[in-house]
Design a protein around this motif. Structure first.
Motif, PDB file in Angstrom:
ATOM      1  N   GLU A  97     -14.294  25.983  -5.677  1.00 40.96           N
ATOM      2  CA  GLU A  97     -12.919  25.485  -5.819  1.00 40.96           C
ATOM      3  C   GLU A  97     -11.984  26.151  -4.816  1.00 40.96           C
ATOM      4  O   GLU A  97     -11.060  25.531  -4.305  1.00 40.96           O
ATOM      5  N   ARG A  98     -12.244  27.433  -4.509  1.00 41.20           N
ATOM      6  CA  ARG A  98     -11.411  28.164  -3.550  1.00 41.20           C
ATOM      7  C   ARG A  98     -11.910  28.018  -2.110  1.00 41.20           C
ATOM      8  O   ARG A  98     -11.220  28.445  -1.180  1.00 41.20           O
ATOM      9  N   LEU A  99     -13.096  27.466  -1.936  1.00 44.82           N
ATOM     10  CA  LEU A  99     -13.699  27.403  -0.601  1.00 44.82           C
ATOM     11  C   LEU A  99     -12.866  26.615   0.409  1.00 44.82           C
ATOM     12  O   LEU A  99     -12.732  27.065   1.557  1.00 44.82           O
ATOM     13  N   PRO A 100     -12.308  25.426   0.076  1.00 48.80           N
ATOM     14  CA  PRO A 100     -11.531  24.694   1.089  1.00 48.80           C
ATOM     15  C   PRO A 100     -10.369  25.498   1.671  1.00 48.80           C
ATOM     16  O   PRO A 100     -10.117  25.438   2.881  1.00 48.80           O
ATOM     17  N   ALA A 101      -9.677  26.273   0.839  1.00 46.68           N
ATOM     18  CA  ALA A 101      -8.552  27.080   1.339  1.00 46.68           C
ATOM     19  C   ALA A 101      -9.039  28.133   2.319  1.00 46.68           C
ATOM     20  O   ALA A 101      -8.428  28.360   3.375  1.00 46.68           O
ATOM     21  N   THR A 102     -10.162  28.785   2.002  1.00 46.99           N
ATOM     22  CA  THR A 102     -10.696  29.805   2.898  1.00 46.99           C
ATOM     23  C   THR A 102     -11.241  29.184   4.175  1.00 46.99           C
ATOM     24  O   THR A 102     -11.087  29.753   5.266  1.00 46.99           O
ATOM     25  N   LEU A 103     -11.882  28.021   4.056  1.00 46.59           N
ATOM     26  CA  LEU A 103     -12.442  27.362   5.239  1.00 46.59           C
ATOM     27  C   LEU A 103     -11.356  26.978   6.231  1.00 46.59           C
ATOM     28  O   LEU A 103     -11.495  27.212   7.436  1.00 46.59           O
ATOM     29  N   GLU A 104     -10.278  26.388   5.755  1.00 44.83           N
ATOM     30  CA  GLU A 104      -9.237  25.984   6.695  1.00 44.83           C
ATOM     31  C   GLU A 104      -8.539  27.198   7.304  1.00 44.83           C
ATOM     32  O   GLU A 104      -8.146  27.175   8.469  1.00 44.83           O
ATOM     33  N   LEU A 105      -8.429  28.293   6.557  1.00 40.77           N
ATOM     34  CA  LEU A 105      -7.861  29.518   7.118  1.00 40.77           C
ATOM     35  C   LEU A 105      -8.788  30.100   8.181  1.00 40.77           C
ATOM     36  O   LEU A 105      -8.348  30.476   9.268  1.00 40.77           O
ATOM     37  N   ALA A 106     -10.088  30.170   7.877  1.00 42.67           N
ATOM     38  CA  ALA A 106     -11.048  30.767   8.814  1.00 42.67           C
ATOM     39  C   ALA A 106     -11.195  29.920  10.072  1.00 42.67           C
ATOM     40  O   ALA A 106     -11.228  30.456  11.192  1.00 42.67           O
ATOM     41  N   LEU A 107     -11.292  28.616   9.925  1.00 39.30           N
ATOM     42  CA  LEU A 107     -11.456  27.750  11.097  1.00 39.30           C
ATOM     43  C   LEU A 107     -10.191  27.738  11.951  1.00 39.30           C
ATOM     44  O   LEU A 107     -10.274  27.695  13.187  1.00 39.30           O
ATOM     45  N   SER A 108      -9.028  27.781  11.321  1.00 36.01           N
ATOM     46  CA  SER A 108      -7.779  27.860  12.082  1.00 36.01           C
ATOM     47  C   SER A 108      -7.712  29.183  12.852  1.00 36.01           C
ATOM     48  O   SER A 108      -7.287  29.213  14.018  1.00 36.01           O
ATOM     49  N   ALA A 109      -8.135  30.269  12.205  1.00 32.23           N
ATOM     50  CA  ALA A 109      -8.141  31.573  12.881  1.00 32.23           C
ATOM     51  C   ALA A 109      -9.127  31.574  14.041  1.00 32.23           C
ATOM     52  O   ALA A 109      -8.841  32.128  15.115  1.00 32.23           O
ATOM     53  N   LEU A 110     -10.290  30.961  13.851  1.00 33.80           N
ATOM     54  CA  LEU A 110     -11.276  30.906  14.928  1.00 33.80           C
ATOM     55  C   LEU A 110     -10.748  30.088  16.102  1.00 33.80           C
ATOM     56  O   LEU A 110     -10.933  30.461  17.273  1.00 33.80           O
ATOM     57  N   PHE A 111     -10.068  28.979  15.807  1.00 31.14           N
ATOM     58  CA  PHE A 111      -9.483  28.158  16.869  1.00 31.14           C
ATOM     59  C   PHE A 111      -8.431  28.939  17.644  1.00 31.14           C
ATOM     60  O   PHE A 111      -8.402  28.911  18.882  1.00 31.14           O
ATOM     61  N   LEU A 112      -7.584  29.675  16.939  1.00 35.64           N
ATOM     62  CA  LEU A 112      -6.568  30.484  17.613  1.00 35.64           C
ATOM     63  C   LEU A 112      -7.205  31.593  18.447  1.00 35.64           C
ATOM     64  O   LEU A 112      -6.744  31.899  19.556  1.00 35.64           O
ATOM     65  N   ALA A 113      -8.282  32.195  17.921  1.00 33.31           N
ATOM     66  CA  ALA A 113      -8.958  33.257  18.664  1.00 33.31           C
ATOM     67  C   ALA A 113      -9.544  32.727  19.965  1.00 33.31           C
ATOM     68  O   ALA A 113      -9.448  33.375  21.016  1.00 33.31           O
ATOM     69  N   LEU A 114     -10.151  31.540  19.921  1.00 32.53           N
ATOM     70  CA  LEU A 114     -10.699  30.948  21.147  1.00 32.53           C
ATOM     71  C   LEU A 114      -9.589  30.513  22.090  1.00 32.53           C
ATOM     72  O   LEU A 114      -9.694  30.689  23.316  1.00 32.53           O
TER      73      LEU A 114
END
Length: 322
Positions: free
Chosen positions: A91-108
């Motif tokens: 249930e909490r996974l979508p919130a963490t996924l969008e945070l992690a993928l957004s952070a990875l995109f910003l890092a790249l």
């Protein structure tokens, strides 16, 4: 196929070891009954609660019961919420996924061009400043950076909200905030906080890889053919530089998803990391065990995917496995 099956078998042993270590560690941390039952409760009620949770059994029997249930996909029921622990995590996974993928995109987005600039012009002032900034990115703790981001952008400038997730929109059955403006405003600060360390890592990797590639014969040959500097960089330097970046970021993505605990806690982001902290504070053993097993399985899968992708990018690695 043999390589994949061997890796999956290795991953199964990893999950078994993780489950045993976590189970034993949680057993000695504290007694969850002290938080679940009123100290003034009748001893008989306390005994019934202990028996209902299975805590009256010895540790080895509790662990064997857990393994039997886990083999059927049941990782236990939360002591606090009374629902399956795995369903809470998913249930909490979508919130963490969008945070992690957004952070990875910003890092790249930040790390690749800055790393290339520092690698192509290492003696310039900008190149030295980028190298120093990447070192600083490693040194600063995430909780302090998060608090500074809140202080500057949320409290003083009041450009962005200090925490929470904001407005979400239902997409394919998932509640996501990346499809609303308010959601992006709430997402930007925690994603930036999570991305800074990874951006520093990408800068160091790209900088070292580009400096090494510039000294190779194929780059000298490309320049001797008369190719422009931009063609040399985009066609020869950058592709070879990205191989170690892909390898490292594959594992870093797992870390972003599984262990964004500090960032989610500082910004009140309702993801899996926040769930883990709440479960630890409440001694909710099933949720903690399920979370760490989920994180370990995530690392095993991502590690396998990275190895396959690495072999696709570098045929020498693929040939070595045969």
């Amino acid at each position: 196929m043999t390589f994949i099956l061997r890796r999956l078998l290795h991953g199964a042993w990893v999950l078994l070891a993780v489950s045993a270590l976590v189970f034993a560690a949680l057993y000695v941390v504290g007694n969850p009954v002290e938080l679940l039952v009123d100290p003034q409760a009748d001893p008989a009620d306390t005994a019934r609660t202990i028996a209902a949770l299975g805590l009256d059994q010895p540790l080895w029997r509790q662990y064997l019961t857990f393994l039997g249930n886990a083999a059927r996909g049941d990782l236990g029921t939360s002591f606090i919420h009374g629902v399956p622990a795995l369903s809470l995590i998913l249930e909490r996974l979508p919130a963490t996924l969008e945070l992690a993928l957004s952070a990875l995109f910003l890092a790249l987005l930040l790390g690749i061009p800055l790393g290339l600039w520092a690698g192509l012009r290492p003696t310039s002032l900008a190149g030295r400043l980028i190298g120093a900034a990447s070192t600083l990115g490693f040194a600063l703790p995430a909780f302090w950076v998060g608090l500074m981001l809140i202080l500057v952008f949320a409290v003083q400038l009041q450009w962005l909200p200090p925490g929470g997730r904001g407005e979400t929109r239902e997409v394919l059955g998932l509640s996501l905030s990346i499809f609303t403006l308010d959601g992006w405003q709430h997402l930007l600060l925690p994603a930036l906080n999570l991305a800074l360390y990874k951006a520093a890592l990408v800068v160091r990797l790209v900088r070292a890889g580009s400096k090494e590639a510039l000294a190779q014969d194929y780059v000298r040959f490309a320049r001797a053919k008369g190719l422009t500097e931009s063609r040399v960089v985009t066609g020869h330097v950058l592709p070879n530089t990205l191989i170690p970046v892909v390898t490292v970021l594959g594992m870093e993505l797992g870390a972003l998803i599984a262990f964004a605990v500090v960032t989610e806690t500082v910004f009140g982001w309702p993801g899996m990391g926040k769930l883990l902290m709440d479960a630890i504070n409440a001694l909710d053993r099933p949720v903690v065990v399920a979370y760490l097993l989920f994180a370990a399985a995530l690392f095993v899968i991502l590690n396998l995917l990275v190895e396959l992708l690495y072999g696709w990018l570098d045929p020498r690695v693929r040939e070595g496995r045969q």
